[in-house]
Design a protein around this motif. Structure first.
Motif, PDB file in Angstrom:
ATOM      1  N   ALA A 256       0.807  -1.220   0.000  1.00 12.89           N
ATOM      2  CA  ALA A 256       0.000   0.000   0.000  1.00 12.89           C
ATOM      3  C   ALA A 256       0.838   1.265   0.000  1.00 12.89           C
ATOM      4  CB  ALA A 256      -0.941   0.001   1.217  1.00 12.89           C
ATOM      5  N   ASP A 257       2.004   1.216  -0.645  1.00 14.16           N
ATOM      6  CA  ASP A 257       2.863   2.385  -0.723  1.00 14.16           C
ATOM      7  C   ASP A 257       2.672   3.057  -2.079  1.00 14.16           C
ATOM      8  OD1 ASP A 257       4.902   4.254  -0.856  1.00 14.16           O
ATOM      9  OD2 ASP A 257       6.360   2.979   0.169  1.00 14.16           O
ATOM     10  N   ALA A 258       1.976   4.191  -2.070  1.00 14.48           N
ATOM     11  CA  ALA A 258       1.658   4.888  -3.322  1.00 14.48           C
ATOM     12  C   ALA A 258       2.883   5.499  -3.980  1.00 14.48           C
ATOM     13  CB  ALA A 258       0.618   5.975  -3.051  1.00 14.48           C
ATOM     14  N   GLU A 259       3.984   5.622  -3.219  1.00 14.43           N
ATOM     15  CA  GLU A 259       5.219   6.127  -3.799  1.00 14.43           C
ATOM     16  C   GLU A 259       5.973   5.014  -4.530  1.00 14.43           C
ATOM     17  OE1 GLU A 259       6.262   9.313  -3.774  1.00 14.43           O
ATOM     18  OE2 GLU A 259       4.400   9.862  -2.766  1.00 14.43           O
ATOM     19  N   LEU A 260       5.738   3.795  -4.102  1.00 16.96           N
ATOM     20  CA  LEU A 260       6.446   2.655  -4.671  1.00 16.96           C
ATOM     21  C   LEU A 260       5.723   2.062  -5.875  1.00 16.96           C
ATOM     22  CD1 LEU A 260       8.956   0.877  -4.108  1.00 16.96           C
ATOM     23  CD2 LEU A 260       7.497  -0.606  -2.736  1.00 16.96           C
ATOM     24  N   PHE A 261       4.406   2.162  -5.871  1.00 19.33           N
ATOM     25  CA  PHE A 261       3.607   1.605  -6.967  1.00 19.33           C
ATOM     26  C   PHE A 261       2.541   2.622  -7.364  1.00 19.33           C
ATOM     27  CE2 PHE A 261       0.211  -0.992  -8.811  1.00 19.33           C
ATOM     28  CZ  PHE A 261       0.945  -1.770  -9.709  1.00 19.33           C
ATOM     29  N   ASP A 262       2.328   2.767  -8.668  1.00 16.47           N
ATOM     30  CA  ASP A 262       1.428   3.809  -9.185  1.00 16.47           C
ATOM     31  C   ASP A 262      -0.035   3.372  -9.125  1.00 16.47           C
ATOM     32  OD1 ASP A 262       0.428   6.065 -10.334  1.00 16.47           O
ATOM     33  OD2 ASP A 262       1.188   5.660 -12.348  1.00 16.47           O
ATOM     34  N   PHE A 263      -0.587   3.370  -7.911  1.00 14.53           N
ATOM     35  CA  PHE A 263      -1.987   2.980  -7.738  1.00 14.53           C
ATOM     36  C   PHE A 263      -2.948   3.986  -8.390  1.00 14.53           C
ATOM     37  CE2 PHE A 263       0.144   0.905  -4.145  1.00 14.53           C
ATOM     38  CZ  PHE A 263      -0.356  -0.381  -4.246  1.00 14.53           C
ATOM     39  N   LYS A 264      -2.577   5.262  -8.398  1.00 17.43           N
ATOM     40  CA  LYS A 264      -3.484   6.308  -8.884  1.00 17.43           C
ATOM     41  C   LYS A 264      -3.856   6.124 -10.344  1.00 17.43           C
ATOM     42  CE  LYS A 264      -2.108   9.983  -5.675  1.00 17.43           C
ATOM     43  NZ  LYS A 264      -1.517  11.343  -5.558  1.00 17.43           N
ATOM     44  N   ASN A 265      -2.938   5.608 -11.140  1.00 24.52           N
ATOM     45  CA  ASN A 265      -3.163   5.520 -12.582  1.00 24.52           C
ATOM     46  C   ASN A 265      -3.492   4.119 -13.075  1.00 24.52           C
ATOM     47  OD1 ASN A 265      -2.681   8.336 -13.231  1.00 24.52           O
ATOM     48  ND2 ASN A 265      -0.544   7.939 -12.679  1.00 24.52           N
ATOM     49  N   LEU A 266      -3.951   3.241 -12.174  1.00 22.89           N
ATOM     50  CA  LEU A 266      -4.350   1.900 -12.604  1.00 22.89           C
ATOM     51  C   LEU A 266      -5.565   1.985 -13.524  1.00 22.89           C
ATOM     52  CD1 LEU A 266      -4.045  -0.262  -9.345  1.00 22.89           C
ATOM     53  CD2 LEU A 266      -2.376   0.056 -11.157  1.00 22.89           C
ATOM     54  N   GLN A 267      -5.592   1.129 -14.544  1.00 28.07           N
ATOM     55  CA  GLN A 267      -6.712   1.129 -15.489  1.00 28.07           C
ATOM     56  C   GLN A 267      -7.183  -0.296 -15.758  1.00 28.07           C
ATOM     57  OE1 GLN A 267      -6.210   3.487 -19.054  1.00 28.07           O
ATOM     58  NE2 GLN A 267      -4.726   4.832 -18.043  1.00 28.07           N
ATOM     59  N   VAL A 268      -8.494  -0.472 -15.784  1.00 26.24           N
ATOM     60  CA  VAL A 268      -9.076  -1.766 -16.105  1.00 26.24           C
ATOM     61  C   VAL A 268      -8.751  -2.092 -17.557  1.00 26.24           C
ATOM     62  CG1 VAL A 268     -11.244  -3.033 -16.392  1.00 26.24           C
ATOM     63  CG2 VAL A 268     -10.938  -1.504 -14.429  1.00 26.24           C
ATOM     64  N   GLY A 269      -8.510  -3.377 -17.816  1.00 27.38           N
ATOM     65  CA  GLY A 269      -8.238  -3.789 -19.185  1.00 27.38           C
ATOM     66  C   GLY A 269      -6.771  -4.060 -19.440  1.00 27.38           C
ATOM     67  N   TYR A 270      -5.942  -3.742 -18.480  1.00 21.00           N
ATOM     68  CA  TYR A 270      -4.503  -3.979 -18.619  1.00 21.00           C
ATOM     69  C   TYR A 270      -4.031  -4.901 -17.491  1.00 21.00           C
ATOM     70  CZ  TYR A 270      -4.643   0.021 -21.761  1.00 21.00           C
ATOM     71  OH  TYR A 270      -4.935   0.869 -22.788  1.00 21.00           O
ATOM     72  N   ALA A 271      -3.067  -5.755 -17.811  1.00 17.46           N
ATOM     73  CA  ALA A 271      -2.504  -6.633 -16.788  1.00 17.46           C
ATOM     74  C   ALA A 271      -2.001  -5.814 -15.616  1.00 17.46           C
ATOM     75  CB  ALA A 271      -1.357  -7.456 -17.391  1.00 17.46           C
ATOM     76  N   HIS A 272      -2.493  -6.172 -14.449  1.00 18.43           N
ATOM     77  CA  HIS A 272      -2.087  -5.469 -13.228  1.00 18.43           C
ATOM     78  C   HIS A 272      -2.578  -4.034 -13.193  1.00 18.43           C
ATOM     79  CE1 HIS A 272       1.155  -6.831 -10.160  1.00 18.43           C
ATOM     80  NE2 HIS A 272       0.093  -7.593 -10.133  1.00 18.43           N
ATOM     81  N   GLY A 273      -3.398  -3.648 -14.185  1.00 14.89           N
ATOM     82  CA  GLY A 273      -3.894  -2.281 -14.225  1.00 14.89           C
ATOM     83  C   GLY A 273      -2.925  -1.285 -14.804  1.00 14.89           C
ATOM     84  N   LEU A 274      -1.794  -1.762 -15.314  1.00 17.61           N
ATOM     85  CA  LEU A 274      -0.782  -0.870 -15.867  1.00 17.61           C
ATOM     86  C   LEU A 274      -0.946  -0.781 -17.375  1.00 17.61           C
ATOM     87  CD1 LEU A 274       2.318  -2.237 -13.927  1.00 17.61           C
ATOM     88  CD2 LEU A 274       1.029  -0.167 -13.396  1.00 17.61           C
ATOM     89  N   VAL A 275      -0.882   0.419 -17.912  1.00 17.84           N
ATOM     90  CA  VAL A 275      -0.984   0.580 -19.361  1.00 17.84           C
ATOM     91  C   VAL A 275       0.196  -0.113 -20.023  1.00 17.84           C
ATOM     92  CG1 VAL A 275      -2.255   2.750 -19.210  1.00 17.84           C
ATOM     93  CG2 VAL A 275       0.225   2.793 -19.286  1.00 17.84           C
ATOM     94  N   ASP A 276       0.034  -0.485 -21.298  1.00 17.38           N
ATOM     95  CA  ASP A 276       1.012  -1.336 -21.982  1.00 17.38           C
ATOM     96  C   ASP A 276       2.433  -0.811 -21.931  1.00 17.38           C
ATOM     97  OD1 ASP A 276      -0.858  -3.199 -22.631  1.00 17.38           O
ATOM     98  OD2 ASP A 276      -1.325  -2.318 -24.583  1.00 17.38           O
ATOM     99  N   ASP A 277       2.623   0.463 -22.257  1.00 21.06           N
ATOM    100  CA  ASP A 277       3.981   1.012 -22.323  1.00 21.06           C
ATOM    101  C   ASP A 277       4.687   0.910 -20.980  1.00 21.06           C
ATOM    102  OD1 ASP A 277       3.586   1.563 -24.933  1.00 21.06           O
ATOM    103  OD2 ASP A 277       3.181   3.713 -24.660  1.00 21.06           O
ATOM    104  N   ALA A 278       3.947   1.326 -19.926  1.00 24.10           N
ATOM    105  CA  ALA A 278       4.548   1.297 -18.587  1.00 24.10           C
ATOM    106  C   ALA A 278       4.815  -0.136 -18.163  1.00 24.10           C
ATOM    107  CB  ALA A 278       3.633   1.995 -17.580  1.00 24.10           C
ATOM    108  N   ALA A 279       3.848  -1.017 -18.469  1.00 26.98           N
ATOM    109  CA  ALA A 279       4.004  -2.411 -18.075  1.00 26.98           C
ATOM    110  C   ALA A 279       5.177  -3.051 -18.803  1.00 26.98           C
ATOM    111  CB  ALA A 279       2.724  -3.184 -18.363  1.00 26.98           C
ATOM    112  N   ASP A 280       5.240  -2.796 -20.141  1.00 23.97           N
ATOM    113  CA  ASP A 280       6.334  -3.373 -20.924  1.00 23.97           C
ATOM    114  C   ASP A 280       7.687  -2.893 -20.408  1.00 23.97           C
ATOM    115  OD1 ASP A 280       4.534  -4.673 -22.441  1.00 23.97           O
ATOM    116  OD2 ASP A 280       4.577  -3.266 -24.127  1.00 23.97           O
ATOM    117  N   SER A 281       7.766  -1.595 -20.100  1.00 25.65           N
ATOM    118  CA  SER A 281       9.015  -1.030 -19.611  1.00 25.65           C
ATOM    119  C   SER A 281       9.401  -1.649 -18.280  1.00 25.65           C
ATOM    120  CB  SER A 281       8.869   0.489 -19.451  1.00 25.65           C
ATOM    121  OG  SER A 281      10.014   1.026 -18.852  1.00 25.65           O
TER     122      SER A 281
END
Length: 302
Positions: A256-281
């Protein structure tokens, strides 16, 4: 009678060899995993006179003989001028061992006693003064690595101390750079169990020197944590190993550390809620994360 004595000696020698092999293997794994020691390193081995640092030096010297790389070891003891400290013990032992060594004399004992109120624990200030002195001395002798004798149990105890009393998920990392960026600290015994270290130190007969400054203090928070972990180890064998593995297998997205993981920008439809570019990187730079993500997607789809 002689046969009995010989049999006992043989058993003790066998146990010592087994412990040495285990400690060698665990130290070798830690050094390799965290790239602790590299070709041409000059490693300053901090020798306090306690069992952990004696064992650390012993196993490092053992590994040095067969390592595929060349590195230098130099033992350093900080004489803090504690009353009754047997100043002759370490110089005598290290001279016989044949390892290069230095005894650094700093009266940190008087500083600690003058600053810390009677009845309060001295460990925090003593540790800071000791660390500062050793860091400075490492630069002075040209050592680019500083080896400390903390083991697996120390790391777990620190984790629970920070969680219970500091409100942080934080421990002692096996390898770190000091705050000023000048020193690299390594903990080669990070994978070793304290009970194995204690047993090996006893069998080897190291000249252990107790810490009269802090060792006599009662009700230290660390001692409370140590007793808790020892209790768990007895009642639930294997729990300590599992807890330590968890420190090596962190999943930021499930904390639950918002500085360590980008919870604010999670989006449905992507693995783990991360958009493709960020997830791929993220996954390309952390292959282990990719495996964990696939495992979680698999689990969530059931």
């Amino acid at each position: 009678m002689t046969n009995c004595s010989e049999t006992q000696d043989k058993k003790l020698k066998t146990r010592q060899n087994k412990l040495q092999k285990r400690l060698r293997r665990e130290m070798g794994q830690a050094i390799e995993t965290f790239n602790m020691i590299e070709e041409g390193d000059k490693v300053m081995v901090c020798l306090s006179g306690g069992k952990d640092s004696f064992v650390m030096l012993d196993i490092l010297m053992n590994l040095q003989k067969s390592a595929p790389i060349t590195f230098e070891l130099v033992a350093v003891n900080l004489d803090q001028k504690q009353p009754g400290f047997p100043e002759h013990v370490l110089p005598h032992y290290l001279s016989e061992l044949g390892v290069p060594f230095h005894i650094v004399e700093r009266d940190t004992y008087s500083v600690v006693k003058s600053v810390v109120p009677e009845g309060k624990t001295t460990c925090a200030l003593c540790s800071r003064l000791r660390r500062g002195t050793l860091y400075g001395f490492a630069e002075q002798i040209g050592a680019n690595k500083i080896a400390l004798g903390h083991h697996r149990d120390d790391i777990l105890e620190t984790f629970f101390l920070n969680m219970f009393y500091g409100g942080k998920l934080k421990s002692m990392p096996p390898k770190l750079v000091s705050d000023d960026g000048k020193n690299m600290v390594i903990r080669p015994l990070a994978y070793a169990r304290e009970k194995d270290i204690a047993a090996y130190a006893e069998l080897r007969g190291f000249p252990i020197i107790p810490c009269n400054l802090c060792g006599s203090q009662e009700n230290l928070q660390r001692q409370v944590i140590k007793e808790m972990l020892q209790g768990w180890d007895k009642s639930h064998p294997g729990r300590i190993e599992t807890m330590f593995r968890s420190l090596c297998n962190v999943v930021p997205s499930h904390l639950a550390d918002a500085e360590l993981f980008d919870f604010k920008n999670l989006q449905v439809g992507y693995a783990h809620g991360l958009v493709d570019d960020a997830a791929d990187s993220e996954l390309s730079s952390h292959p282990k994360a990719a495996v964990q993500m696939l495992e979680r997607i698999d689990i969530l789809s059931l």
